[in-house]
Write an enzyme that holds these catalytic residues in place. Sequence first.
Site, short mmCIF file in Angstrom:
data_model
loop_
_atom_site.label_atom_id
_atom_site.label_comp_id
_atom_site.label_asym_id
_atom_site.label_seq_id
_atom_site.Cartn_x
_atom_site.Cartn_y
_atom_site.Cartn_z
N ASP A 10 0.87 -1.17 0.00
CA ASP A 10 0.00 0.00 0.00
C ASP A 10 0.92 1.23 0.00
O ASP A 10 2.12 1.12 0.31
CB ASP A 10 -0.85 -0.04 1.28
CG ASP A 10 -1.57 1.25 1.54
OD1 ASP A 10 -2.25 1.74 0.62
OD2 ASP A 10 -1.46 1.78 2.67
N ASP A 12 -0.27 5.07 0.88
CA ASP A 12 -0.55 6.08 1.90
C ASP A 12 -0.57 5.48 3.29
O ASP A 12 -1.34 4.57 3.58
CB ASP A 12 -1.89 6.76 1.60
CG ASP A 12 -1.81 7.54 0.30
OD1 ASP A 12 -0.93 8.40 0.20
OD2 ASP A 12 -2.61 7.24 -0.62
N GLY A 54 -9.96 10.14 -2.73
CA GLY A 54 -10.15 11.57 -2.49
C GLY A 54 -11.48 12.10 -3.01
O GLY A 54 -12.14 12.90 -2.34
N ARG A 84 -8.46 17.28 -9.14
CA ARG A 84 -7.27 17.52 -9.98
C ARG A 84 -6.41 18.62 -9.36
O ARG A 84 -5.18 18.52 -9.33
CB ARG A 84 -7.71 17.92 -11.40
CG ARG A 84 -7.97 16.74 -12.32
CD ARG A 84 -8.07 17.17 -13.78
NE ARG A 84 -9.18 18.09 -14.01
CZ ARG A 84 -10.45 17.71 -14.20
NH1 ARG A 84 -10.75 16.42 -14.20
NH2 ARG A 84 -11.39 18.60 -14.40
N ALA A 85 -7.07 19.66 -8.84
CA ALA A 85 -6.33 20.76 -8.21
C ALA A 85 -5.61 20.25 -6.95
O ALA A 85 -4.46 20.61 -6.67
CB ALA A 85 -7.28 21.89 -7.86
N THR A 125 -4.81 5.58 -3.99
CA THR A 125 -4.51 6.95 -4.43
C THR A 125 -4.29 7.02 -5.95
O THR A 125 -4.15 6.02 -6.64
CB THR A 125 -3.30 7.51 -3.64
OG1 THR A 125 -3.34 8.94 -3.67
CG2 THR A 125 -1.98 7.05 -4.22
N ASN A 129 0.26 10.44 -7.93
CA ASN A 129 0.77 10.61 -6.56
C ASN A 129 1.81 9.53 -6.23
O ASN A 129 2.76 9.78 -5.50
CB ASN A 129 -0.37 10.52 -5.54
CG ASN A 129 -1.39 11.62 -5.71
OD1 ASN A 129 -1.13 12.61 -6.38
ND2 ASN A 129 -2.55 11.46 -5.11
N ASP A 184 -1.51 -0.30 6.29
CA ASP A 184 -1.49 0.49 7.53
C ASP A 184 -2.90 0.69 8.10
O ASP A 184 -3.02 1.26 9.18
CB ASP A 184 -0.89 1.88 7.29
CG ASP A 184 -1.84 2.75 6.47
OD1 ASP A 184 -2.20 2.34 5.34
OD2 ASP A 184 -2.26 3.81 6.97
C1 XBP Z 1 -5.48 6.03 0.52
C2 XBP Z 1 -6.62 6.85 0.16
C3 XBP Z 1 -6.44 7.97 -0.78
C4 XBP Z 1 -5.63 9.12 -0.24
C5 XBP Z 1 -5.78 10.34 -1.10
O1 XBP Z 1 -5.94 4.79 1.06
O2 XBP Z 1 -7.72 6.59 0.60
O3 XBP Z 1 -7.71 8.44 -1.11
O4 XBP Z 1 -6.10 9.45 1.06
O5 XBP Z 1 -5.45 10.09 -2.45
P1 XBP Z 1 -5.03 3.48 1.02
P2 XBP Z 1 -6.42 10.53 -3.65
O6 XBP Z 1 -3.75 3.84 1.73
O7 XBP Z 1 -5.80 2.47 1.79
O8 XBP Z 1 -4.82 3.11 -0.41
O9 XBP Z 1 -6.93 11.89 -3.33
O10 XBP Z 1 -5.54 10.50 -4.87
O11 XBP Z 1 -7.54 9.51 -3.70
MG MG Z 2 -2.94 3.08 3.50
#
Ligand code: XBP
Ligand code: MG
Length: 253
Positions: A10, A12, A54, A84-85, A125, A129, A184
């Site tokens: 994973d 994030d 997101g 996108r922003a 994500t 990113n 996590d």
């Molecule tokens: C990560 C997410 C993502 C990020 C933001 O979860 O839920 O949405 O918070 O990224 P995980 P985006 O670690 O379980 O994959 O805004 O690009 O979605």
């Molecule tokens: Mg995560």
Amino acid sequence: MAGLQALIFDVDGTLADTEKDGHRVAFNAAFRDAGLEWDWDEALYGELLAVTGGKERMRYYIERWSPACPEITDQDAWIAGLHRAKTAHYTRMLSEGAIPLRPGVRRLLDEARAEGVRLAIATTTTPANVTALLEHTLGPESIDWFEVIAAGDIVPAKKPAPDIYDWALRKMRLAPEEVVAFEDSGNGVLSAADAGIRDIVVTVNDYTRDHDFSRASVVLDGLGEPGRPARCLAGAAPAEGVVDLGYLRARHA
Ligand code: XBP
Ligand code: MG
């Protein structure tokens, strides 16, 4: 059993602590740019993290908190534009070196590469990113270390659905028992476990410490580094508090 073939990470919260000082800050910057008076403080963001993705998170916030919104005819398109922003802010922050990898990540990736263990990513994500994080922490060549980068909207249902892990396993032609998933969060563990993955190593962070990890094999506060051991919170602790290939392979023998 074929033994351990691949590590699937994973992003994030697992590769790096990206949420509180990364994604959250980027969302707020995008809201300000759009003239919105929305502010996601650390506590509120912790609640919003229950929803992965997101765009999905912003939709949930609007539905649940009814914040002031402009008159819009196409909410999906408006949210996509805001997102996108937000991605532009987030990737700029990464390019400025705002977010380092968690301790032990680089060590374990290097060890896996040296030993021919395959690497992949399964994340909710946005793909941009992931590449920005890898590029600015490990260097541009590191993107090619990962045989599969499964990310974002390539599957219709995000974690806790198993789709993203199913997708990665299919692409790698691996069975779930041949991999270890690194996660996590509770949603991440459900996703991996429902894809059939039995070996799930959790490294918690401040937002996820109290999640339900009953389907994980081990829960630690990090991967550990020699001389800086991780603390084991559940499951069989690695020797010296360091998650390395020897420890991971022994579980698949
Ligand atoms: C990560 C997410 C993502 C990020 C933001 O979860 O839920 O949405 O918070 O990224 P995980 P985006 O670690 O379980 O994959 O805004 O690009 O979605
Ligand atoms: Mg995560």
